[in-house]
Design an enzyme around this catalytic site. Sequence first.
Site, PDB file in Angstrom:
ATOM      1  N   ASP A   1       1.503   0.186  -6.760  1.00 36.27           N
ATOM      2  CA  ASP A   1       2.666  -0.690  -6.844  1.00 36.27           C
ATOM      3  C   ASP A   1       2.493  -1.772  -7.898  1.00 36.27           C
ATOM      4  OD1 ASP A   1       0.678  -1.919  -5.150  1.00 36.27           O
ATOM      5  OD2 ASP A   1       2.188  -3.376  -4.532  1.00 36.27           O
TER       6      ASP A   1
ATOM      7  N   GLU B   1      -0.227  -3.086  -2.504  1.00 33.85           N
ATOM      8  CA  GLU B   1      -1.311  -4.048  -2.688  1.00 33.85           C
ATOM      9  C   GLU B   1      -0.788  -5.394  -3.134  1.00 33.85           C
ATOM     10  OE1 GLU B   1      -4.543  -6.208  -4.914  1.00 33.85           O
ATOM     11  OE2 GLU B   1      -2.550  -5.570  -5.574  1.00 33.85           O
TER      12      GLU B   1
END
Length: 409
Positions: A80, A174
């Site tokens: 991400d 994350e």
Amino acid sequence: MRAYERLLRYVAFDTASDPESSTCPSTEKQKLLGAELVREMKEMGIGDAVMDEHGYVYGTIPASVGCEKAPVIGFIAHMDTVCEVPHADIKARVVPYDGGELTLNTERGIVLSSSDFPELAKYAGKELVVTDGTTLLGADDKAGVAEILTMAEMLLSDSTIRHGTVKIGFTPDEEIGRGADLFDVPGFGADFAYTVDGGAFGAVEYENFNAASMKVIVTGKNIHPGTAKNKMINAMLVAMEYNAMLPPVERPEHTEMYEGFYHITSMYGSVEHAELGYILRDHDLQKLEDKKTFARNAAEYLNGIYGDNTVVLEIRDSYRNMDAVVKQHWHLIENARKAIETVGGKPVTMPVRGGTDGAKLCYKGLPCPNLGTGGGNFHGRLEYACVQSMDQCAASLAEIAKLYGAMAR
């Protein structure tokens, strides 16, 4: 395929995570990149590559013959990107960098300059992956993903590289602090691991912030402004008053190295209701607890003026400093440094002024320091990655695998 070529492919996927979502992954679009990575892993010979229902990607490179009893080493990166800056329709390209200023966007006058970012000077004469300055790049952490899979291709295509079993893991979310939450540590099956999620190549990091998030909820009292004297409590003004009570010198823009901070990340409100969002950080756990106490005392002071429960705090711990765990397995640091030197790099260790999935994984039973990827200016429109540094990073990961392969029992 070189690591930068993979990066150029991966940044075409918009994988921004969403802190307001309660699902995992927080955005379904992260699974699109996950599916592509599984396809690529299977194509290169990682037969057990899989993405689970939560968007986590796993795979195994079997040990070389004779190295089956070596420690099992894992390499982990996240898919991400942050959502706070433009993150879609990324126009990435490779450009030569001769030093000084690099124009990213002539029309808008967007320039990447060594006068603003002195660390750029070391990349003079090399090539950089950049955008047009209107979006982030996504090298945090798609550079790490690219380097891990480039390492995997090296191990699978060159039988002279002897290594133990190597595990690969890619996580969602994350950037919103949830990347390790549903990571299957037992199923992953590694004895030790590295996150590949840092800055310049050569970074070997094992100290990070202790972290907490804080929401400040202010309840006001709305009265017609014509008759508000001694009656109105403006929640927005109380919120501003609260923020002003926190130490100005302990903000990110005034701190470095081991200095912690209070960082306001969001604010909105009306006369009746206002909310402030903060992150609290410190390498020293007791100092983080002291920051929480200070924050609570500030709220109580204002409640003494405006009434009970005018200011309410919600504080939640996010992750802890990994150093206490990693220091028990110092070979992880020594071997990373050896590998970096072997491929011509210079190991550098500094405290991480942030966190990684590895910080949480350390406390879930998987010792996991962090390695640099060869990028910089993460989370911004001036983000970049160095082509040659990415090559070195991928090569150093293969060297780490070789070092642990030599430890076959």
